[in-house]
Scaffold this motif. Structure first.
Motif, mmCIF file in Angstrom:
data_model
loop_
_atom_site.group_PDB
_atom_site.id
_atom_site.type_symbol
_atom_site.label_atom_id
_atom_site.label_comp_id
_atom_site.label_asym_id
_atom_site.label_seq_id
_atom_site.Cartn_x
_atom_site.Cartn_y
_atom_site.Cartn_z
ATOM 1 N N ARG A 35 -2.741 21.744 -5.528
ATOM 2 C CA ARG A 35 -1.690 20.895 -4.971
ATOM 3 C C ARG A 35 -2.159 20.265 -3.668
ATOM 4 N NH1 ARG A 35 4.408 22.894 -5.796
ATOM 5 N NH2 ARG A 35 4.561 21.236 -4.237
ATOM 6 N N VAL A 36 -1.901 18.961 -3.554
ATOM 7 C CA VAL A 36 -2.292 18.226 -2.354
ATOM 8 C C VAL A 36 -1.559 18.765 -1.134
ATOM 9 C CG1 VAL A 36 -2.302 15.958 -1.236
ATOM 10 C CG2 VAL A 36 -2.855 16.141 -3.667
ATOM 11 N N ASP A 37 -0.244 19.007 -1.295
ATOM 12 C CA ASP A 37 0.551 19.435 -0.147
ATOM 13 C C ASP A 37 0.232 20.856 0.305
ATOM 14 O OD1 ASP A 37 1.566 20.376 -2.516
ATOM 15 O OD2 ASP A 37 3.669 20.208 -1.933
ATOM 16 N N HIS A 38 -0.418 21.632 -0.551
ATOM 17 C CA HIS A 38 -0.834 22.990 -0.174
ATOM 18 C C HIS A 38 -2.283 23.033 0.302
ATOM 19 C CE1 HIS A 38 2.476 24.938 -2.911
ATOM 20 N NE2 HIS A 38 2.960 24.235 -1.889
ATOM 21 N N GLY A 39 -2.971 21.877 0.239
ATOM 22 C CA GLY A 39 -4.377 21.836 0.640
ATOM 23 C C GLY A 39 -5.293 22.550 -0.330
ATOM 24 N N SER A 40 -4.855 22.704 -1.590
ATOM 25 C CA SER A 40 -5.647 23.476 -2.567
ATOM 26 C C SER A 40 -6.169 22.621 -3.708
ATOM 27 C CB SER A 40 -4.778 24.605 -3.137
ATOM 28 O OG SER A 40 -3.628 24.065 -3.789
ATOM 29 N N PHE A 46 -13.083 17.500 1.148
ATOM 30 C CA PHE A 46 -13.382 17.342 2.572
ATOM 31 C C PHE A 46 -12.209 17.818 3.408
ATOM 32 C CE2 PHE A 46 -16.396 14.600 0.572
ATOM 33 C CZ PHE A 46 -17.507 14.582 1.412
ATOM 34 N N ALA A 47 -12.528 18.407 4.561
ATOM 35 C CA ALA A 47 -11.485 18.941 5.438
ATOM 36 C C ALA A 47 -10.526 17.849 5.882
ATOM 37 C CB ALA A 47 -12.129 19.616 6.659
ATOM 38 N N LEU A 48 -11.061 16.645 6.150
ATOM 39 C CA LEU A 48 -10.212 15.531 6.572
ATOM 40 C C LEU A 48 -9.151 15.206 5.522
ATOM 41 C CD1 LEU A 48 -12.564 12.894 8.263
ATOM 42 C CD2 LEU A 48 -10.476 13.859 9.222
ATOM 43 N N GLU A 49 -9.538 15.295 4.250
ATOM 44 C CA GLU A 49 -8.594 14.990 3.175
ATOM 45 C C GLU A 49 -7.507 16.051 3.086
ATOM 46 O OE1 GLU A 49 -11.304 12.583 -0.035
ATOM 47 O OE2 GLU A 49 -11.668 14.722 0.149
ATOM 48 N N ARG A 50 -7.898 17.299 3.236
ATOM 49 C CA ARG A 50 -6.913 18.385 3.170
ATOM 50 C C ARG A 50 -5.954 18.314 4.360
ATOM 51 N NH1 ARG A 50 -11.584 21.102 1.261
ATOM 52 N NH2 ARG A 50 -12.061 21.932 3.332
ATOM 53 N N GLN A 51 -6.486 17.878 5.518
ATOM 54 C CA GLN A 51 -5.626 17.761 6.699
ATOM 55 C C GLN A 51 -4.593 16.647 6.545
ATOM 56 O OE1 GLN A 51 -8.303 17.135 9.983
ATOM 57 N NE2 GLN A 51 -9.348 19.100 9.694
ATOM 58 N N ARG A 52 -5.026 15.514 6.013
ATOM 59 C CA ARG A 52 -4.157 14.348 5.932
ATOM 60 C C ARG A 52 -3.373 14.257 4.629
ATOM 61 N NH1 ARG A 52 -4.559 10.049 9.342
ATOM 62 N NH2 ARG A 52 -5.948 10.332 11.119
ATOM 63 N N GLY A 53 -3.815 15.002 3.612
ATOM 64 C CA GLY A 53 -3.113 14.958 2.336
ATOM 65 C C GLY A 53 -3.333 13.677 1.558
ATOM 66 N N ILE A 54 -4.451 12.988 1.817
ATOM 67 C CA ILE A 54 -4.780 11.768 1.082
ATOM 68 C C ILE A 54 -6.240 11.835 0.635
ATOM 69 C CG2 ILE A 54 -3.114 10.311 2.292
ATOM 70 C CD1 ILE A 54 -5.446 9.221 3.973
ATOM 71 N N THR A 55 -6.555 11.061 -0.406
ATOM 72 C CA THR A 55 -7.943 10.949 -0.861
ATOM 73 C C THR A 55 -8.635 9.877 -0.031
ATOM 74 O OG1 THR A 55 -7.284 11.568 -3.100
ATOM 75 C CG2 THR A 55 -9.423 10.503 -2.846
ATOM 76 N N ILE A 56 -9.787 10.242 0.537
ATOM 77 C CA ILE A 56 -10.550 9.298 1.370
ATOM 78 C C ILE A 56 -11.819 8.852 0.660
ATOM 79 C CG2 ILE A 56 -11.795 9.057 3.564
ATOM 80 C CD1 ILE A 56 -9.821 11.083 4.757
ATOM 81 N N PHE A 57 -12.461 9.783 -0.058
ATOM 82 C CA PHE A 57 -13.703 9.487 -0.771
ATOM 83 C C PHE A 57 -13.493 9.717 -2.263
ATOM 84 C CE2 PHE A 57 -14.677 11.382 3.387
ATOM 85 C CZ PHE A 57 -15.315 10.315 4.000
ATOM 86 N N SER A 58 -14.144 8.901 -3.090
ATOM 87 C CA SER A 58 -14.039 9.104 -4.534
ATOM 88 C C SER A 58 -14.730 10.418 -4.909
ATOM 89 C CB SER A 58 -14.680 7.932 -5.285
ATOM 90 O OG SER A 58 -16.050 7.799 -4.946
ATOM 91 N N LYS A 59 -14.155 11.136 -5.872
ATOM 92 C CA LYS A 59 -14.674 12.448 -6.314
ATOM 93 C C LYS A 59 -14.869 12.453 -7.817
ATOM 94 C CE LYS A 59 -13.762 14.023 -2.195
ATOM 95 N NZ LYS A 59 -12.551 13.230 -1.985
ATOM 96 N N GLN A 60 -15.695 13.381 -8.238
ATOM 97 C CA GLN A 60 -16.046 13.484 -9.645
ATOM 98 C C GLN A 60 -15.661 14.842 -10.194
ATOM 99 O OE1 GLN A 60 -20.156 12.579 -10.299
ATOM 100 N NE2 GLN A 60 -20.272 13.684 -12.257
ATOM 101 N N ALA A 61 -15.159 14.861 -11.426
ATOM 102 C CA ALA A 61 -14.890 16.113 -12.133
ATOM 103 C C ALA A 61 -15.285 15.924 -13.588
ATOM 104 C CB ALA A 61 -13.421 16.496 -12.019
#
Length: 850
Positions: A35-40, A46-61
């Motif tokens: 969950r984005v709002d739980h930082g999980s 990235f720590a910055l993304e977990r702090q702000r709750g937004i995606t900053i860099f594209s990610k792969q899965a």
């Protein structure tokens, strides 16, 4: 298994990352729902993304569906990081667009949709947050069709009749059988004719399994080329500082220890990494459809094509603000510049520059959130506390009408001359380059060099020194010397030709605009509408949404950039003002901005407009305004007629109209009833022009006698917006309107006009010519195109007469110039026709011709 690359895109807060997390959980990649709002969140690495709750860099899965191996790319939804999102589009086989059921189609949704359609990427929609009250499937589908276009359908319950309207093939099948085969629907989806929609609530996993099942059915497999090819879409660095080149393989096989050639360099791959979230698995090879991070490449850049793969499209989204980077006291600027160049490698849209005049580092940014993230990123990576000066709007410049620019470079033992046509282009089209120069005038290799020099440099305008845009630059003619011309000579001549053309042209200053959406309490609507009008915004009427209201519109960035803070203040935090870049529009206060910036184009040593000629064994500089008097090749564009002669023509034409009933009818449809007398001021005799003082040009004069104008009829119809719009309803009406315009033009100019229309597909057609006053209307015979007729006529007429040909056909232009006729671009001809109309109206009003 089939391989495919799927991107997840959305307006911020639509639930994009939540959907990605739900998909990974449902297929077993993760054991718990992130969950984005739980930082999980699995993909917020990235720590910055977990702090702000937004995606900053594209990610792969990586995830597996039945018979399908999926590489999922989660992209930023916040508009400030839209450049990162756009780079990812270049490697997608299909896309998932997430739309919030509560908010519907939002400003950034439209932006993303336009980018997807521009690249023709098959797109699936997941309508999220359907668990919220007052959400309705039918209403949402209706809004999608209204806001984004036709083709959207509910995958679970398709309306076959509605779906059949998306494509002629589907419609034929439906009319014939009364139904649509699944395979036919799938072809329409992969062909970007139809766009399936799923509905659910990702946070509650509602509808996610059905969505995954639909993806397995509909997602197209990656294309597989035989030769090795790959496209780079991202550069990053891991926690140890290792440079990573993220790319998608599009053909052949990529292996560890392969040597990658690109341009004039070769480098060896030392490792291939298949990332999924923050972790990666080393792999020995990558095949078409695989996305890997490559270690060992130091010169790659986002958008680069490797091997057989072409480079990506130029980015459509650009930063609209520029900031000075304020460094700590005693900081080594050169060291900082090298460090920040790493960040520019990862995000080329930063456009990091050193302003020598102001002794400042400057970067270009989309907005405040990106600024705050960049500040933190510099601190985390380089332990460097920086700040930023106040942002300045990034202006652009274009031109109002076509102009011919000439550059000549001839110091001792050097020689090059270049003639360029600069034409205004469609707003948002950027710069495009072409050549119509005959190869017997300038060798193909030199022409290619000129085009290379046009593309390699950011050309600055002459009003504010801002970059130019929305201009088509065409090489008209050029000249080299057998012994003395070197490659650098054409660089100098090309740069000077662009600049000299801009100095002659009328500049239009463009400023960036935002599309905005403002949601706020009903009691604040009046204040908002007053503010937006004051700020020069254009907005639609407010839409009621219960206790709140929504106002949408667009406005200049310079006025709206600080408005979100005002909204938060007067709504006490209940108002939300979101913006996305709309593009550029003419600046309302052009003169004031130019005066404020204080740019002097003649004091810019890096962008000279003057030319260099050789005299008495030495090179000397000739001022840009005097270059036409010294240039060695004749002008290709006809110079504008003096105002006095235009006014005299207007008076003669008006007098003729009164005695010609047919011409009078055409005239009055445009200008109104003919009066008995012209206004007194317009009847004054035109002042005689003084002559004899100008230096003669070295170019040979054109043939004497009446000037003929040949017009490629259908080419002009489809090039002019007014006629093109008319042709969509009736081609006959557009043709008649063009003939009427040409008769008016001919009556004013008093030159023979021949307009040619294609009729070569009509079997047995012998061709025909109608004589309508001074206009000859030619319909070509069977197997004869308008191009063929015009080329022959231009060749025959130019032996004894001056001949101009109005067309935008590139091949035809080359033949025209080779045959001795002058080329008149469609845009230039339209401007000339409008100037004729303006002159006639000025004559009727009794005012001066401008």
């Amino acid at each position: 298994m089939r391989r495919t690359v799927i991107g997840i895109l959305a307006h911020v807060d639509a639930g994009k990352t939540t959907l990605s997390e739900a998909m990974l959980y449902c297929v077993g990649v993760t054991r718990a729902l992130g969950r984005v709002d739980h930082g999980s969140a699995f993909l917020d690495t990235f720590a910055l993304e977990r702090q702000r709750g937004i995606t900053i860099f594209s990610k792969q899965a990586l995830l597996s569906l039945p018979d399908l191996q999926v590489t999922l790319l989660d992209t930023p939804g916040h508009v400030d990081f839209s450049a990162e999102m756009e780079r990812t589009l270049d490697v997608l086989d299909c896309a998932v667009l997430v739309v919030s059921a509560a908010a519907g189609v939002q400003s950034h949704t439209r932006t993303v949709w336009k980018l997807l359609r521009k690249r023709n990427i098959p797109t699936f929609l997941f309508i999220n947050k359907m668990d919220l009250p007052d959400t309705d499937r039918a209403a949402l589908l209706s809004q999608l069709r209204r806001e984004l276009g036709e083709g959207f359908f509910d995958f679970a319950h398709p309306d076959l009749e509605q779906l059949a309207l998306c494509d002629e093939t589907l419609l034929d099948e439906f009319l014939e059988t009364g139904t649509l085969a699944d395979s036919s629907i799938l072809r329409a989806v992969t062909g970007c004719k139809a766009f399936p929609c799923w509905f659910g609530a990702a946070l509650k996993l509602d509808g996610v399994e059905e969505f995954l099942h639909g993806l397995a059915q509909c997602a197209p497999a990656a294309a597989e080329g035989e030769q090795f090819g790959a496209r780079v879409f991202k550069i990053s660095r891991d926690e140890k500082g290792t440079r990573l080149t993220h790319l998608k393989v599009t053909g052949g096989v990529l292996r560890v220890r392969d040597t990658i050639p690109s341009g004039d360099w070769e480098e060896k791959i030392t490792q291939l990494r298949a990332y999924s979230g923050a972790k990666f698995t080393p792999v020995e090879e990558a095949r078409p459809g695989d996305v890997v991070a490559v270690v060992g490449l130091s010169r790659t850049f986002p958008g680069e094509g490797l091997g057989a793969q072409a480079e990506a499209q130029a980015p459509a989204l650009e930063a609209v603000l520029t900031y000075a980077v304020l460094l700590p006291e005693g900081c080594d600027v050169h060291k900082v510049l090298l460090q920040l160049k790493q960040l520019e490698e990862e995000d080329p849209q930063l456009h990091l520059t050193w302003d020598e005049r102001l002794r400042q580092l400057r970067v270009q940014l989309m907005g405040q959130v990106q600024l705050e993230v960049l500040r933190q990123l510099i601190l985390d990576r380089f332990n460097l506390p920086v700040d930023f000066g106040p942002g300045q709007v990034l202006y652009r410049e274009t031109i109002e009408a076509p102009v011919e620019g000439v550059g000549h470079y001839e110091p001792l033992r050097h020689y090059a001359e270049v003639h360029l046509l600069l034409e205004p282009a469609k707003r948002g089209s950027g710069l495009t380059f072409a050549t119509v120069c005959p190869e017997d005038s300038l060798d193909r290799n030199w022409q290619r060099l000129v085009l290379t020099h046009l593309a390699e440099k950011q050309h600055l305008g002459v009003l504010t020194g801002s970059p130019i845009t929305d201009i088509t630059i065409t090489l008209l003619s050029g000249k080299a010397h057998e012994k003395h011309t070197e490659g650098g000579d054409f660089r100098q001549a090309t740069y000077r030709a662009v600049r000299q053309g801009l100095m002659q042209a009328k500049t239009v200053l463009l400023e960036p605009w935002y599309d905005f959406r403002l949601e706020l309490p009903q009691e604040n609507v009046g204040r908002a509408l007053t503010d937006l009008k004051r700020l020069g915004a254009e907005c639609e009427g407010p839409e009621s949404n219960g206790s709140s209201a929504v106002v949408q519109g667009s406005g200049p960035v310079s006025a709206l950039r600080d408005y979100p803070q005002e909204v938060a203040a007067y709504t006490r935090g209940f108002g939300v003002f979101s913006c996305t870049p709309k593009g550029y529009a003419p600046c309302a206060n052009q003169a004031a901005i130019a005066a404020e910036l204080g740019y002097n184009p003649e004091n810019d040593p890096d962008n000279p407009a003057d030319s260099v000629f050789c005299s008495h064994g030495a090179g000397h500089t000739v001022k840009w305004s005097e270059v036409p008097e010294h240039m060695h090749l004749p002008a290709v564009l006809q110079p504008p007629e003096p105002e006095e002669e235009v006014a005299a023509r207007a008076r003669r034409y008006y007098a003729r109209v009164a005695t010609d009933a047919e011409l009078k009818a055409i005239f009055e449809r445009t200008y109104g009833p003919v009066k008995a007398k012209l206004p007194g001021d317009a009847m004054r005799p035109a002042p005689k022009t003084s002559g004899g003082d100008a230096k003669p040009r070295k170019a040979a004069p054109l043939p004497a006698g009446p000037e003929y104008l040949l017009v490629d009829g259908y080419n002009i119809i489809f090039a002019w917006d007014e006629l093109n719009a008319l042709a969509k309803d009736s081609l006959d009406a557009a043709r008649s309107r063009l003939i009427e315009i040409l008769r008016n033009y001919q009556g004013f100019r008093q030159c023979p006009v021949i307009v040619v229309f294609d009729a070569y597909k009509v079997k047995g057609n012998p061709g025909s010519i109608e004589h309508l006053g001074g206009v000859d209307v030619v319909y070509t015979k069977e197997a004869e195109t308008a191009d063929m007729y015009i080329e022959k006529a231009a060749h025959d007429l130019s032996k004894k007469h001056r001949v101009r040909v109005a067309t935008s056909d590139a091949l035809e232009q080359i033949i025209i110039l080779g045959g001795g006729a002058l080329r008149l671009p469609a845009s230039a001809f339209e401007a000339e026709v409008k100037s004729v109309e303006k002159a006639i109206r000025a004559c009727l009003d009794g005012g001066p011709v401008r």
